[in-house]
Design a protein around this motif. Structure first.
Motif, PDB file in Angstrom:
ATOM      1  N   ASN A 143      -8.503   9.873   4.255  1.00  0.00           N
ATOM      2  CA  ASN A 143      -8.176  11.258   3.906  1.00  0.00           C
ATOM      3  C   ASN A 143      -7.647  11.442   2.491  1.00  0.00           C
ATOM      4  OD1 ASN A 143      -5.887   9.967   4.411  1.00  0.00           O
ATOM      5  ND2 ASN A 143      -5.154  11.291   6.076  1.00  0.00           N
ATOM      6  N   SER A 144      -7.284  10.392   1.771  1.00  0.00           N
ATOM      7  CA  SER A 144      -6.827  10.623   0.392  1.00  0.00           C
ATOM      8  C   SER A 144      -7.038   9.375  -0.454  1.00  0.00           C
ATOM      9  CB  SER A 144      -5.346  10.996   0.360  1.00  0.00           C
ATOM     10  OG  SER A 144      -4.570   9.857   0.598  1.00  0.00           O
ATOM     11  N   GLU A 145      -7.159   9.617  -1.761  1.00  0.00           N
ATOM     12  CA  GLU A 145      -7.343   8.514  -2.698  1.00  0.00           C
ATOM     13  C   GLU A 145      -6.104   7.607  -2.697  1.00  0.00           C
ATOM     14  OE1 GLU A 145      -9.061   7.971  -7.186  1.00  0.00           O
ATOM     15  OE2 GLU A 145      -8.988   9.950  -6.286  1.00  0.00           O
ATOM     16  N   ARG A 146      -4.957   8.258  -2.542  1.00  0.00           N
ATOM     17  CA  ARG A 146      -3.698   7.504  -2.496  1.00  0.00           C
ATOM     18  C   ARG A 146      -3.718   6.512  -1.337  1.00  0.00           C
ATOM     19  NH1 ARG A 146       1.680   7.637  -3.983  1.00  0.00           N
ATOM     20  NH2 ARG A 146       3.148   7.299  -2.298  1.00  0.00           N
ATOM     21  N   HIS A 147      -4.263   6.959  -0.216  1.00  0.00           N
ATOM     22  CA  HIS A 147      -4.321   6.096   0.953  1.00  0.00           C
ATOM     23  C   HIS A 147      -5.225   4.892   0.678  1.00  0.00           C
ATOM     24  CE1 HIS A 147      -5.479   5.178   5.258  1.00  0.00           C
ATOM     25  NE2 HIS A 147      -4.203   4.867   5.146  1.00  0.00           N
ATOM     26  N   VAL A 148      -6.339   5.128  -0.025  1.00  0.00           N
ATOM     27  CA  VAL A 148      -7.249   4.028  -0.377  1.00  0.00           C
ATOM     28  C   VAL A 148      -6.494   3.019  -1.254  1.00  0.00           C
ATOM     29  CG1 VAL A 148      -9.393   3.408  -1.564  1.00  0.00           C
ATOM     30  CG2 VAL A 148      -9.258   5.547  -0.287  1.00  0.00           C
ATOM     31  N   THR A 149      -5.797   3.544  -2.277  1.00  0.00           N
ATOM     32  CA  THR A 149      -5.035   2.674  -3.190  1.00  0.00           C
ATOM     33  C   THR A 149      -4.014   1.849  -2.403  1.00  0.00           C
ATOM     34  OG1 THR A 149      -5.257   4.337  -4.889  1.00  0.00           O
ATOM     35  CG2 THR A 149      -3.548   2.715  -5.239  1.00  0.00           C
ATOM     36  N   GLN A 150      -3.317   2.507  -1.477  1.00  0.00           N
ATOM     37  CA  GLN A 150      -2.296   1.797  -0.694  1.00  0.00           C
ATOM     38  C   GLN A 150      -2.928   0.689   0.148  1.00  0.00           C
ATOM     39  OE1 GLN A 150      -0.785   5.332   1.185  1.00  0.00           O
ATOM     40  NE2 GLN A 150       1.158   5.232   0.078  1.00  0.00           N
TER      41      GLN A 150
END
Ligand code: GTP
Ligand code: MG
Length: 538
Positions: A239-246
């Motif tokens: 659901n978010s790019e931040r989640h991918v990065t994490q």
């Protein structure tokens, strides 16, 4: 003064060598190459990455015989460069002329045999040599600051504590080694250093900021055909790019923790504004921060590098102010309400833009000079600025470093922090958009304040120390004018007085002014500066 004139620079260097050397020296001057502009950061980084990929890191017994060692390794191919250093033992960095030499060397290495322990079967370019002899000492001679003029004191400080060629190579090598770990999942990834490891302002002992670059996989530039058959990868969606990065950082963090030899204290700090994995890499001795999807930080690094290369006074002044701030606890290695090195650097740049005539251009001016290749918009933020040095004309300003340092302290001793914000995009102060004690506009994400962590008491300390340092420099100047500088080889003088513990400012928790000899204090202070692992994270 352009300051980058290679002839003047060369003459200055020769003069400094001759003045400082106690023994007779022979100076050999090679004619300049065709290109006398500095390299762009991307050119410089590409060269460094290339070197790192052809290098191995070898833990050596403390008395390794250098000649034998090199002969042994050169069986695999020619060696371009090698050096030894100490960090939890003696290590050698060896760069081969060709990549296949590294492959050949790895092929010949044995798997260690262990009796009572288990081993993680992960092979890397970190190896151990069994046998004996030669350690190289990395001790550096402390400059005799007291006997020099302020401008030379600043030069000596920079020369002593800036990153060395070897330290810089080692930083790229650690990135390249880490890439081998990350490549298990993302074969096309790159790990790039950013921050003070490459922006020209790094001091020995500063952390290694790394950025896992997956752009080549993410398909930024991919344009699907307008018609006809085509294939695309199926990819997991979140659901978010931040989640991918994490998620990516979490997995790489696990690999580093469990598989990467020599790595300890892995912490995953995934909920920070900029998620990161922090760890200590013992073979290099670096404290490392790994981030991903952090392209704005890469741009700020490039901007700082560009400013530092435009005029040599920029680097020297930033470097000196960083050392001064560390010596007085204005910055710290513990995260908190302190001013960070990044904020401090932006403050120096702003001050240099405010000189008359300005020493460096504003960021808006650099944006106006940008060519099509410089265009960059990251997450909606305009990060465009000229990177071609030949397009950037500087104004003729002849201020000495001594003047600049004194005026820097005066400038911030008087700055209206309560009302105004520091803005290097415009090169002038602006009304504060929000009520943080210190407001420094983020150059690229302009709605953000890079110093929002700083509290009132830290800002007050900074201002009080600026007042004190401006006063101390004026005293040194007055003494010289009166011809009463006394014995400058033993009496703290100029920059040296600024690095001593503060006397004028009664700040809680500060160390008391001890009664030991002044020169001893400076010496130990410089040692602290040299050895301490720097500074806070924002
Ligand atoms: P050291 O203290 O020597 O490590 O200096 P540094 O410049 O490497 O600072 P730090 O490790 O804290 O941050 C690394 C890089 O991230 C900086 O050089 C900047 O490019 C970027 N950075 C740090 N803090 C901020 C911030 O608050 N805003 C933005 N935009 N970038 C930041
Ligand atoms: Mg850093």
């Amino acid at each position: 003064m352009r300051g980058r004139n290679p002839v003047v620079k060369c003459l200055n260097t020769i003069e400094t060598i001759l003045r400082r050397s106690e023994k007779p020296v022979i100076v050999v001057v090679f004619p300049p190459g065709e290109k006398d502009e500095p390299k762009s950061l991307s050119e410089l980084m590409a060269d460094r990455q290339e070197q790192a990929e052809k290098s191995v890191l070898i833990s050596c017994p403390s008395r390794t015989n250098e000649k034998k060692f090199l002969k042994f390794l050169s069986k695999h191919g020619d060696i371009n460069k090698h050096f030894f250093y100490e960090s939890y033992g003696v290590y050698a960095v060896v760069e081969f002329a060709r990549r296949d030499s590294v492959a050949s060397l790895l092929e010949s290495a044995a798997i260690p045999s262990v009796n009572h322990e288990c081993m993680v079967p992960f092979k890397s370019r970190l190896l151990s040599l069994s046998n004996q002899s030669l350690a190289a000492s990395t001790d550096r001679i402390l400059p005799a600051l007291m006997s020099l003029q302020v401008d030379d004191q600043i030069g000596a400080l920079t020369e002593t504590y800036q990153l060395t060629e070897e330290n810089s190579r080692l930083r790229f090598l650690v990135c390249s080694l880490l890439k081998d770990v990350a490549a298990a999942y993302f074969p096309e990834c790159t790990i790039r250093p950013f921050g003070s490891s490459v922006n020209g302002f790094g001091k020995l002992g500063c952390d290694l900021d790394m950025f896992l670059d997956l752009d080549s996989i993410s398909g930024w530039n991919f344009k699907p055909p307008k018609s006809g058959l085509s294939l695309e990868y199926q990819m997991k969606r979140t659901n978010s790019e931040r989640h991918v990065t994490q998620s990516i950082l979490s997995v790489i963090g696990e690999c580093v923790d469990h598989f990467w030899p020599g790595c300890v204290g892995v912490q995953k700090i995934l909920n920070a504004r900029c998620p990161l994995v922090r760890f200590a890499h013992q073979p290099s001795g670096f404290q490392c921060d790994l981030t991903a999807n952090n392209r704005v930080a890469m741009k700020s690094t490039e901007l700082l590098y560009l400013y530092g290369e435009l005029d040599p006074r920029v680097r020297s002044l930033v470097f000196t102010v960083r050392c001064w701030a560390r010596a007085h606890g204005v910055t710290s290695s513990i995260p908190g309400a302190w001013i960070t090195n990044f904020s401090l650097t932006v403050m120096v740049l702003f001050f240099l833009q405010k000189r008359s005539p300005p020493i460096i251009p504003t960021l808006d001016r650099l944006r106006d000079l940008a060519g099509p290749a410089d265009e960059s918009v990251i997450e909606g933020n305009d990060c465009t600025f000229a990177t071609d040095f030949s397009k950037i004309q500087l104004q003729s300003n002849t201020d000495t470093l001594e003047q600049l340092l004194g005026d820097f302290f005066e400038f911030y001793a008087m700055f209206p922090f309560s009302r105004m914000s520091i803005n290097i995009r415009k090169g002038r102060e602006q009304n504060k958009p929000e009520m943080a004690p210190l407001h420094i506009q983020n150059p690229f994400e302009t709605s953000l304040n890079v110093s929002k962590n700083v509290n009132t008491s830290q800002l007050d300390r900074f201002v009080a120390l600026c007042q004190e340092s401006a006063w101390l420099l004026q005293q040194s100047e007055t003494r010289t004018q009166r011809g009463s500088s006394g014995n400058r080889t033993t009496t703290p003088w100029g920059l040296a007085t600024l690095l001593l513990p503060s006397k004028v400012v009664g700040i809680k928790g500060r160390k008391k002014y001890k009664k030991e000899g002044a020169s001893e204090r400076i010496k130990s202070l410089l040692e602290t500066l040299k050895n301490k692992n720097e500074e806070p994270k924002s």
